[in-house]
Write an enzyme that holds these catalytic residues in place. Structure first.
Site, PDB file in Angstrom:
ATOM      1  N   ARG A  80     -38.674 -18.469 -53.048  1.00  0.00           N
ATOM      2  CA  ARG A  80     -37.493 -18.557 -52.175  1.00  0.00           C
ATOM      3  C   ARG A  80     -36.214 -18.732 -52.991  1.00  0.00           C
ATOM      4  NH1 ARG A  80     -37.911 -22.792 -47.467  1.00  0.00           N
ATOM      5  NH2 ARG A  80     -37.295 -24.208 -49.118  1.00  0.00           N
ATOM      6  N   LYS A 183     -31.177 -20.320 -49.113  1.00  0.00           N
ATOM      7  CA  LYS A 183     -30.895 -21.764 -49.186  1.00  0.00           C
ATOM      8  C   LYS A 183     -29.673 -21.956 -50.085  1.00  0.00           C
ATOM      9  CE  LYS A 183     -33.602 -26.033 -49.398  1.00  0.00           C
ATOM     10  NZ  LYS A 183     -33.268 -26.566 -48.092  1.00  0.00           N
ATOM     11  N   GLU A 219     -32.452 -22.822 -35.474  1.00  0.00           N
ATOM     12  CA  GLU A 219     -33.198 -23.905 -36.124  1.00  0.00           C
ATOM     13  C   GLU A 219     -32.555 -25.260 -35.908  1.00  0.00           C
ATOM     14  OE1 GLU A 219     -33.841 -23.454 -40.344  1.00  0.00           O
ATOM     15  OE2 GLU A 219     -31.994 -22.330 -40.567  1.00  0.00           O
TER      16      GLU A 219
HETATM   17  N1  PLP Z   1     -34.252 -24.901 -42.481  1.00  0.00           N
HETATM   18  C1  PLP Z   1     -33.277 -25.354 -43.271  1.00  0.00           C
HETATM   19  C2  PLP Z   1     -31.882 -24.970 -42.958  1.00  0.00           C
HETATM   20  C3  PLP Z   1     -33.587 -26.181 -44.371  1.00  0.00           C
HETATM   21  O1  PLP Z   1     -32.628 -26.670 -45.151  1.00  0.00           O
HETATM   22  C4  PLP Z   1     -34.930 -26.500 -44.630  1.00  0.00           C
HETATM   23  C5  PLP Z   1     -35.282 -27.313 -45.776  1.00  0.00           C
HETATM   24  O2  PLP Z   1     -35.643 -26.853 -46.799  1.00  0.00           O
HETATM   25  C6  PLP Z   1     -35.911 -25.995 -43.770  1.00  0.00           C
HETATM   26  C7  PLP Z   1     -35.542 -25.205 -42.710  1.00  0.00           C
HETATM   27  C8  PLP Z   1     -37.357 -26.293 -44.010  1.00  0.00           C
HETATM   28  O3  PLP Z   1     -37.861 -25.524 -45.056  1.00  0.00           O
HETATM   29  P1  PLP Z   1     -39.061 -26.047 -45.942  1.00  0.00           P
HETATM   30  O4  PLP Z   1     -40.180 -26.322 -45.018  1.00  0.00           O
HETATM   31  O5  PLP Z   1     -39.371 -24.934 -46.859  1.00  0.00           O
HETATM   32  O6  PLP Z   1     -38.578 -27.258 -46.627  1.00  0.00           O
HETATM   33  C1  COI Z   2     -35.641 -29.998 -47.375  1.00  0.00           C
HETATM   34  O1  COI Z   2     -36.292 -30.117 -46.335  1.00  0.00           O
HETATM   35  O2  COI Z   2     -36.152 -29.964 -48.477  1.00  0.00           O
HETATM   36  C2  COI Z   2     -34.199 -29.876 -47.366  1.00  0.00           C
HETATM   37  O3  COI Z   2     -33.704 -29.396 -48.304  1.00  0.00           O
HETATM   38  C3  COI Z   2     -33.460 -30.340 -46.224  1.00  0.00           C
HETATM   39  C4  COI Z   2     -32.100 -30.903 -46.527  1.00  0.00           C
HETATM   40  C5  COI Z   2     -32.127 -32.148 -47.315  1.00  0.00           C
HETATM   41  C6  COI Z   2     -31.150 -29.885 -47.018  1.00  0.00           C
END
Ligand code: PLP
Ligand code: COI
Length: 339
Positions: A80, A183, A219
């Site tokens: 990612r 991200k 989201e």
């Molecule tokens: N959506 C956003 C905007 C986020 O910042 C995150 C955090 O990383 C997620 C979703 C969840 O993603 P992940 O499960 O890969 O941490």
């Molecule tokens: C995560 O879930 O790892 C995130 O990055 C969420 C937030 C702290 C930006």
């Protein structure tokens, strides 16, 4: 070392011993460098400062029931971050460098890994920034990958307890063809006003809608959204949300538990049909949602009437935690053991 109250850690920054850096210069990545400074020296015209050339990741390390240290789905985070780099035209970090930098950062800060049983974990924060100078709007020629770690507790202070979230239409975090799937810091900057207002109004986060039509759920702040209806796990399909690695894992576990998984548009009206809803992500793990309030219409959807998460969310939460803490066999190969 000052004593750390592992069980009451917030999701915040706590200084650890070292961070790891790797620089891309003269068209190549250098060696990993270890630093004990919390600061970096940056060119005043660096593109990360002016034109938002920055992306980050978030992944967690767990002290297992067997005393082994596990990092969860690191290769997915590496992938990612390459995608985010592509999205804002930064140099992509090869998977070996990303992985080596994260593992080194953990090894150097082992004493900050929260003990098993505290519910806390060591959060790894990789950051990629354009460090080369530009004044015209152009991608940099130099980049820095920085990885720091910090011990964390639950993202939402409620932990695995139901939270209230707010639907707001007067802010978008990402445009339909913008950078929502990456991200990158700009998405988070764009979400701050709505997020802080939601906090002031008594909500944990904002449930963002699709920016174009404002009809579908996108989201839940820094986490993906899911709803459970009977035996079906439903989660939004949208080009402007971050593809959550936690959500992807929960979909696999839901299928394994005999549930049907649907990734599709989720209309606001459908919120009334779910028995359980939640936010999921690395930081949030699963945060059950107890209440959704539409800020414009005042319409309110309520779940978790007994003040606790529903049975299917609880099962999913327990399964993913068990894999992360080494209590259950890792049959999908999601964890990497760090020596
Ligand atoms: N959506 C956003 C905007 C986020 O910042 C995150 C955090 O990383 C997620 C979703 C969840 O993603 P992940 O499960 O890969 O941490
Ligand atoms: C995560 O879930 O790892 C995130 O990055 C969420 C937030 C702290 C930006």
């Amino acid at each position: 070392m000052e004593t750390i109250d592992w069980k009451n850690l917030p999701f915040g920054y706590l200084k650890t011993d070292y961070n790891v850096r790797c620089y891309y210069r003269n068209q190549q990545w250098g060696e990993l460098e270890v630093s004990d400074s919390e600061y970096m020296n940056i060119h005043i015209a660096a593109t990360c400062l002016h034109y938002g050339q920055e992306a980050f990741e978030g992944l967690k390390v767990f002290m297992g029931v067997d005393g082994k240290i596990r990092v969860f789905r690191i290769e997915e985070n590496a992938r990612r971050m390459r995608s985010s780099a592509y999205g804002v035209m930064m140099q992509e970090v090869p998977e070996e460098i990303f992985t080596a930098a994260c593992i080194r950062a953990v090894q150097l800060n082992k004493r900050f890994i929260p003990p098993y049983g505290t519910g806390a974990s060591l959060y790894i924060r990789p950051l990629l920034i354009g460090t080369g100078a530009q004044v015209g709007v152009k991608p940099a020629k130099e980049y820095c990958l920085l990885v720091f770690t910090t011990p964390v507790g639950p993202y939402f202070k409620e932990g695995f307890k139901p939270v209230a979230v707010q639907i707001a239409r007067d802010y978008d975090r990402a445009a339909p063809l913008g950078t929502g799937q990456y991200k990158v810091g700009g998405n988070y900057a764009a979400s701050l006003r709505a997020g802080e207002r939601a906090h002031c109004e008594g909500f944990s986060t904002v449930l963002f809608l699709d920016a174009k039509e404002k009809k579908f759920i996108d989201e839940a702040g820094p986490a993906n959204f899911f709803g459970i209806k009977g035996d079906t796990y439903v989660t939004p399909l949208s080009a402007s949300i971050l593809p959550s690695i936690t959500n992807k894992s929960l979909m696999t576990l839901a299928e394994e538990m005999g549930m049907k998984v649907e990734r599709r548009h989720v209309y606001i009206e459908e919120l009334g049909e779910f028995e359980e809803v939640g936010a999921c992500g690395t930081a949030a793990v699963i945060s059950p949602i107890g209440k959704i309030v539409d800020r414009d219409s005042g319409q309110t959807f309520e779940y978790c009437r007994e003040g606790k998460a529903g049975p299917k969310s609880t099962m999913l939460y327990n399964r993913i935690r068990a894999i992360q803490y080494g209590e259950e066999a890792d049959k999908y190969g999601w964890t990497t053991i760090i020596d």
